[in-house]
Design a protein around this motif. Structure first.
Motif, mmCIF file in Angstrom:
data_model
loop_
_atom_site.group_PDB
_atom_site.id
_atom_site.type_symbol
_atom_site.label_atom_id
_atom_site.label_comp_id
_atom_site.label_asym_id
_atom_site.label_seq_id
_atom_site.Cartn_x
_atom_site.Cartn_y
_atom_site.Cartn_z
ATOM 1 N N SER A 37 30.176 17.962 65.244
ATOM 2 C CA SER A 37 30.479 19.006 66.147
ATOM 3 C C SER A 37 29.822 18.978 67.609
ATOM 4 C CB SER A 37 29.908 20.273 65.568
ATOM 5 O OG SER A 37 30.042 21.419 66.385
ATOM 6 N N ARG A 257 26.094 24.594 65.208
ATOM 7 C CA ARG A 257 26.355 23.203 65.275
ATOM 8 C C ARG A 257 25.135 22.302 64.454
ATOM 9 N NH1 ARG A 257 29.342 24.774 70.099
ATOM 10 N NH2 ARG A 257 31.133 23.844 70.193
ATOM 11 N N ASP A 263 31.054 24.625 64.796
ATOM 12 C CA ASP A 263 31.103 24.842 66.260
ATOM 13 C C ASP A 263 30.647 26.266 66.524
ATOM 14 O OD1 ASP A 263 32.254 22.382 66.613
ATOM 15 O OD2 ASP A 263 34.088 22.983 67.108
#
Length: 757
Positions: A37, A257, A263
């Motif tokens: 991420s 993250r 995300d």
């Protein structure tokens, strides 16, 4: 009273067997997701810098921000209460529940309320407290404590949760899949939220200028807990305050993250309570929620019900004292993302029930538990931080977590030592108190042990290997008898260098001049890698010197012997300063010692001295890489194609490489890979960040089995079909020792592989 070695070993063995597999699967998945991420963020380091700056500013101005937040909350129609400690906070919350005649209170996940043990306090008054976070609910049903600050039930398998639900609710149909379990929990918890009298949430961040709460969840339960019941109580540590809503942005980018590799988390809720949302009418769901609303800015918005209440309980409970403690202060920057736990090899193997205190778990837990509960609680798990430093780069606010653990270890060491100082004054080679654990003193003074070992070798090696000696080492200093002891060399690295007459490259013809630092292990045990380093540098045109320089202090620092380590730092700099003045580079073979020069020495040396040593120091393969890219001839080094054809087969170019954890933190592992590949080697790198040995950690009998478990993934990878026939190389002494124990083929340092033969 601290646990004995046998008790610690038994406790760790229990959690390895009962919870280890589930914890490993969850945390390693989170950690891998974090890497993926953050790699998609162009401004990851910038975001971390901004987040750090916001927290530094907020903690510095905390009293001022508390006052500002009180004004904001009261202007919104709520109440702010600052609780001195857990009892004070619980008393206030119980009074709120009593005034509301609360029979049921629903909660979203909050580590601060775990810290307060608010459930017990309310339940003693007859309030039915229901956790609404799925993991917390599972833990509540199982009557267990969370094992992870983000995923509290990470230690439980899907099958175990299914059994728990079936036993608790006598379900008509078996629940097998994750979807079935989640749907069942959703229905049950929805019913409890609808009937609740009070809702309680935590707060990830609170804006002082508006009273706005930021809630980050994966299930949306916090939002429901806040807006469905008539009364909302938010409980948060005082450190959760930031100046403004605009300051939320970097944390929203980083928290998901860093914690779970997402995300962005599923629910980001910004509430400025008392919220305008009316109470949901579950019996008449078709009635629009905006019915009876008012006009604001031309739009119809729901009206605030007259009896809606909001209470913000800010908890001190030791935090303001931590703010005044220069060593623990950074703990207050923590955003509870769990990245330090997920990136920790030991945590991945045993989880938070072993690697944690009363409330908090993982690397940062030492700071929290010391500040809130005290040193006795922190002492029970502090040793599980090996200082590998893999959490340093993972932390989204750049907290030096290994340093906090080291400082706390030092305080634990000194806890009751004063009465016995007269016994050791002038008799030990360190600056530590009399009450220091004998094992820590042994490992912390290993440089003295090594000098004696080399001076008396091979007798010392024979004697140390005898059964009575091993038994004595096990009983007195805790060396596990299953570990092979390092064999001291009679001729040290420095003695060899002097015997050969110094460098074979004259200064006048040298491309550069460099000191090869004779670290403790290269000088007394891994002498061949020192010789290989000298021969490699000389082949590339470097005039080498190997001066008499003390050990770096890594060994005492790992035991929490900070004063002793600081003494080493000053001695090392004094010995190397003349060479830096002479514009010589300092080449270090052992990565953990280079990490001392580049990280920990900043705590010990004057700024200019630290900067000079930092700027002149290089890891040996980093230095070789630099020489090759500056024009040195790579054909002068050993490459697979240069071997005699009779000796060469298809596997000769294959290398399985494990870089040291400190080397990874410094971002240096790529240099070794690049040099090997440039020379024609086919390199497979280990996917495991820490081998589990961590200096003396793997030698200690209470931690031997944990150490081996942490290293198990490397064994599996390096014994897999695509790596089983490759030469094994590793950069650190500990790594080499661990790989020797895990694998059935020889190991060596990368510089030994490339040194001219």
């Amino acid at each position: 009273m601290s646990s004995t070695r046998d008790e610690k070993a038994a406790r760790i063995r229990h959690f390895l067997a009962t919870e280890g597999d589930a914890v490993a699967e969850g945390t390693r998945g989170f950690n891998a997701g974090r890497y993926e991420s953050v790699a998609r963020l162009d401004d990851y380091e910038e975001l971390k810098d901004r987040a750090r700056a916001i927290k530094e500013d907020a903690i510095e101005r905390l009293p001022e921000l508390v006052d500002q937040l009180r004004e904001s909350v009261e202007a919104n129609g709520g109440t702010l209460y600052v609780a001195d400690d857990a009892d004070d906070a619980n008393r206030y919350i119980r009074e709120v529940a009593e005034r509301k005649d609360a029979e049921t209170l629903v909660k979203s996940k909050s580590m601060t309320t775990e810290e307060l043990e608010v459930n017990d306090a309310l339940q003693s008054d007859g309030v039915d407290v229901v956790e609404t976070d799925l993991g917390e609910w599972v833990i509540q049903l199982a009557d267990e404590a969370p094992s992870h600050i983000v995923a509290p039930a990470i230690h439980k398998s899907r099958e175990g949760i299914a059994d728990l639900f079936e036993a608790t609710f006598d379900t008509e149909e078996p629940l097998e899949t994750a979807e079935e379990l989640t749907a069942f929990a959703r229905e049950k918890l929805g019913e409890r939220i609808a009937e609740a009298d009070v809702g309680m949430t935590g707060a990830n961040f609170i804006a002082a200028d508006s009273g706005t709460l930021l809630l980050v969840t994966s299930e949306g339960n916090a939002r429901k807990s806040a807006v469905v019941p008539d009364t909302h109580v938010a409980v948060a540590g005082v450190e959760k305050i930031v100046p403004s809503v605009t300051d939320f942005q970097p944390f929203v980018e980083l928290i998901g993250r860093s914690g779970t590799g997402q995300d962005i988390t599923s629910y980001i809720s910004l509430l400025t309570p008392p919220v305008d949302s009316p109470t949901v009418e579950f019996d008449d769901p078709d009635v629009p929620m905006t019915a009876g609303g008012t006009e604001r800015d031309g739009s119809s918005v729901p009206s605030r019900t007259s009896d809606r209440e909001f209470h913000l309980v800010l908890v001190d409970n030791g935090r303001m004292a931590m703010r005044e403690d220069e060593q623990l202060k950074e703990t207050l920057y923590c955003i509870r993302c769990s990245a330090c736990a997920n990136s920790c090899g030991n945590f991945q193997s045993v989880g938070g029930h072993a690697f944690g205190g009363e409330t908090y778990s993982g690397g940062i837990a030492t700071g929290w538990e010391t500040g809130i509960e005290g040193l006795d609680v922190a002492a029970e798990f502090n040793d599980l931080c090996t200082g590998c430093s893999r959490c340093v780069n993972a932390c989204p606010v750049k907290i030096d977590i290994p340093w906090i653990n080291t400082v706390v270890r030092d305080r634990i060491n000194r806890g009751e030592g004063g009465r016995l100082d007269f016994l050791v004054e002038g008799l030990t080679p360190d600056a530590e108190p009399g009450g220091l654990d004998l094992g820590k003193r042994f490992f912390g003074n290993f440089s003295t042990v090594a000098k004696l070992g080399s001076a008396t070798a091979p007798v010392s090696n024979w004697l140390a290997g005898t059964r009575p000696a091993r038994r004595l080492l096990a009983e007195t200093v805790g060396v596990d008898p299953r570990r092979e002891l390092p064999a001291f060399r009679r001729e040290t690295f420095r003695a060899w260098f002097e015997r050969r007459g110094g460098s074979e490259v004259p200064q006048a013809r040298a491309r550069r001049e460099a000191v090869v630092y004779p670290d403790l292990y290269t000088n007394h045990v891994q002498v061949e890698r020192g010789k290989a380093a000298v021969k490699t540098l000389e082949a590339l045109g470097v005039h080498v010197v190997v001066p008499d320089v003390p050990s770096s202090g890594r060994a005492p620092l790992s035991q929490g012997m900070v004063s002793t380590a600081e003494g080493h730092a000053h001695e090392v700099y004094a010995a190397l300063a003349e060479h830096i003045d002479a514009d010589r580079d300092v080449v270090v073979v052992e990565p953990s010692d280079l990490a001392m020069f580049r990280r920990e020495y900043e705590k010990f040396l004057a700024p200019k001295s630290f900067e000079r040593l930092d700027m002149h120091s290089y890891e040996v393969m980093e230095y070789v890489y630099g020489l090759l890219h500056a024009g040195a001839e790579s054909t002068l080094l050993s490459a697979p194609d240069e071997r005699d054809a009779d000796e060469r087969d298809a596997d000769d170019a294959g290398v399985a490489y494990h870089s040291h954890c400190q080397q990874r933190t410094l971002g240096l592992e790529s240099y070794t890979v690049a040099v090997l590949e440039d020379l024609g080697y086919d390199v497979v790198t280990s996917e495991t960040e820490c081998c589990g040995m961590a200096g003396s950690f793997g030698y200690k009998r209470e931690y031997y089995e944990l150490s081996m478990d942490v290293g198990e993934p490397i064994r599996e990878q390096f014994e897999a079909a695509d790596a089983a026939d490759r030469a094994v190389v590793a950069s650190g002494t500990s790594c080499l020792e661990q790989l020797d124990a895990l694998l059935s083929r020889p190991t060596q340092h990368p510089v030994e592989l490339v040194a001219p033969r």
